[in-house]
Design a protein around this motif. Structure first.
Motif, short mmCIF file in Angstrom:
data_model
loop_
_atom_site.label_atom_id
_atom_site.label_comp_id
_atom_site.label_asym_id
_atom_site.label_seq_id
_atom_site.Cartn_x
_atom_site.Cartn_y
_atom_site.Cartn_z
N VAL A 45 2.73 -5.79 -10.29
CA VAL A 45 3.19 -4.54 -10.91
C VAL A 45 2.10 -3.50 -10.74
N ILE A 46 2.49 -2.32 -10.22
CA ILE A 46 1.54 -1.25 -9.95
C ILE A 46 2.13 0.10 -10.40
N GLY A 47 1.28 1.12 -10.33
CA GLY A 47 1.71 2.51 -10.48
C GLY A 47 1.19 3.29 -9.29
N HIS A 48 0.52 4.43 -9.57
CA HIS A 48 -0.27 5.21 -8.60
C HIS A 48 0.56 6.10 -7.68
N THR A 49 1.62 5.60 -7.07
CA THR A 49 2.41 6.39 -6.14
C THR A 49 3.75 6.74 -6.79
N PRO A 50 3.95 8.01 -7.17
CA PRO A 50 5.14 8.37 -7.96
C PRO A 50 6.45 8.10 -7.23
N ARG A 51 7.40 7.55 -7.94
CA ARG A 51 8.77 7.39 -7.47
C ARG A 51 9.53 8.66 -7.89
N MET A 52 9.83 9.48 -6.93
CA MET A 52 10.36 10.81 -7.24
C MET A 52 11.80 10.79 -7.75
N ASN A 53 12.48 9.65 -7.60
CA ASN A 53 13.84 9.56 -8.16
C ASN A 53 13.84 9.12 -9.61
N GLN A 106 -1.03 -1.09 -19.78
CA GLN A 106 -0.90 0.24 -19.20
C GLN A 106 -1.70 0.28 -17.90
N VAL A 107 -1.08 0.76 -16.81
CA VAL A 107 -1.64 0.56 -15.47
C VAL A 107 -2.74 1.55 -15.07
N GLY A 108 -3.18 2.39 -16.00
CA GLY A 108 -4.22 3.36 -15.68
C GLY A 108 -3.67 4.75 -15.44
N ASP A 109 -4.58 5.70 -15.22
CA ASP A 109 -4.24 7.13 -15.13
C ASP A 109 -3.62 7.62 -16.43
N LEU A 110 -4.36 7.43 -17.51
CA LEU A 110 -3.98 8.04 -18.79
C LEU A 110 -4.20 9.55 -18.74
N ILE A 111 -5.12 9.99 -17.90
CA ILE A 111 -5.62 11.37 -17.96
C ILE A 111 -5.14 12.23 -16.80
N ASP A 112 -5.42 13.54 -16.96
CA ASP A 112 -5.25 14.57 -15.92
C ASP A 112 -3.80 15.00 -15.75
N HIS A 138 -7.86 8.06 -11.51
CA HIS A 138 -8.26 9.29 -12.21
C HIS A 138 -9.36 9.01 -13.24
N GLU A 139 -9.30 7.86 -13.89
CA GLU A 139 -10.42 7.48 -14.76
C GLU A 139 -11.69 7.31 -13.95
N MET A 177 3.95 -14.79 -25.16
CA MET A 177 4.17 -13.36 -25.37
C MET A 177 4.82 -12.75 -24.13
N GLY A 178 5.83 -11.91 -24.35
CA GLY A 178 6.40 -11.15 -23.27
C GLY A 178 5.47 -10.02 -22.87
N LEU A 179 5.84 -9.30 -21.82
CA LEU A 179 5.01 -8.22 -21.30
C LEU A 179 5.79 -6.90 -21.32
N PHE A 180 5.15 -5.85 -21.80
CA PHE A 180 5.70 -4.50 -21.74
C PHE A 180 4.69 -3.66 -20.97
N ILE A 181 5.02 -3.31 -19.73
CA ILE A 181 4.06 -2.70 -18.81
C ILE A 181 4.44 -1.24 -18.59
N ILE A 182 3.49 -0.34 -18.81
CA ILE A 182 3.73 1.10 -18.81
C ILE A 182 3.04 1.75 -17.63
N GLY A 183 3.74 2.67 -16.97
CA GLY A 183 3.22 3.36 -15.80
C GLY A 183 2.23 4.46 -16.12
N ASP A 184 1.96 5.30 -15.14
CA ASP A 184 0.95 6.36 -15.21
C ASP A 184 1.35 7.42 -16.24
N VAL A 185 0.51 7.62 -17.26
CA VAL A 185 0.82 8.54 -18.36
C VAL A 185 0.42 9.98 -18.02
N HIS A 186 -0.74 10.16 -17.44
CA HIS A 186 -1.24 11.46 -16.99
C HIS A 186 -1.12 12.55 -18.07
N GLY A 187 -1.65 12.26 -19.25
CA GLY A 187 -1.74 13.29 -20.28
C GLY A 187 -0.45 13.62 -21.00
#
Length: 223
Positions: free
Chosen positions: A161-169, A32-38, A68-69, A1-11
């Protein structure tokens, strides 16, 4: 199986749904790397959707815990500072659960079971990454651990693969030094939500960026 990895959703529910249209559950595991909420408008619905997806696609979905969780869990279990979560979007999240008539404690119990990482022979995914400074990366209170780290990442000999620190570009960033991807592209900051497609062996295939829906954030309150 391939991987589809999604960053911070935050609501950002509508943005999240649009990005998931690119996921093929027949051939890919979605992580999904976490931070679904807030911070976005639809935290409760994001958690509800994730819970339902996990129930329907048990073997094709992995939801990881974000900081955030963890703040939400600590607040509701009276084990953390009451202001930490409330001042980081928690108040709006609580109000959103009430408005949607959803039991926040029921979903908190599910969120508390989420793992801190997922890995195979070639790829490791977590919310904030394995740091050079962590005393115990699996300690949920370690400021350099898998939930909170903002220090340089270790090269694990795998694609990290991580999230947490936003890439502002609005673009995911690859670091050759640590062989890692940061895929948090600031959905709640009215930028975009990103998913990256990897082969099971970690080979990068493509990045998909979905601009944040106007239904998901109050532009004048973006922070």
């Amino acid at each position: 199986m391939g991987l589809f990895i999604i960053g911070d959703v935050h609501g950002c529910l509508n943005t999240y749904i649009e990005l998931m249209e690119h996921w093929d559950p027949k051939t890919e595991t979605m992580i999904q790397v976490g931070d679904l909420i807030d911070r976005g408008k639809h935290s409760a619905s994001c958690v509800k959707l994730a819970f339902e997806l996990k129930s329907t696609f048990k073997d094709q979905t992995i939801f990881l815990k974000g900081n955030h969780e963890q703040m939400m869990i600590d607040f509701l279990k009276n084990t953390g500072s009451k202001n930490d979560w409330l001042n980081n979007g928690g108040f709006q999240t609580m109000e959103n659960f009430k408005a949607n008539d959803l039991d926040i404690h029921f979903y908190m119990c599910w969120l508390n079971t989420l793992p801190l990482m997922w890995s195979n022979e070639h790829v490791v995914v977590s919310h904030a990454g394995f740091s050079t400074a962590a005393d115990d990366p699996f300690d949920v209170e370690d400021p350099s651990g898998l939930l909170w780290n903002r220090k340089p990442l270790l090269n694990l000999g795998k694609v990290q693969v991580i999230g947490h620190t936003p890439r502002m570009n609005g673009k995911p960033e690859f670091s050759a030094a640590s062989n890692s991807w940061n895929i948090d592209t600031g959905a709640y900051r009215n930028i975009c939500l990103t998913g990256i497609r990897l082969r099971e062996d970690g080979k990068f295939l493509e990045a998909i960026n979905v601009p944040t829906s106007e239904k998901d954030v109050d532009v004048e309150k973006v922070f």
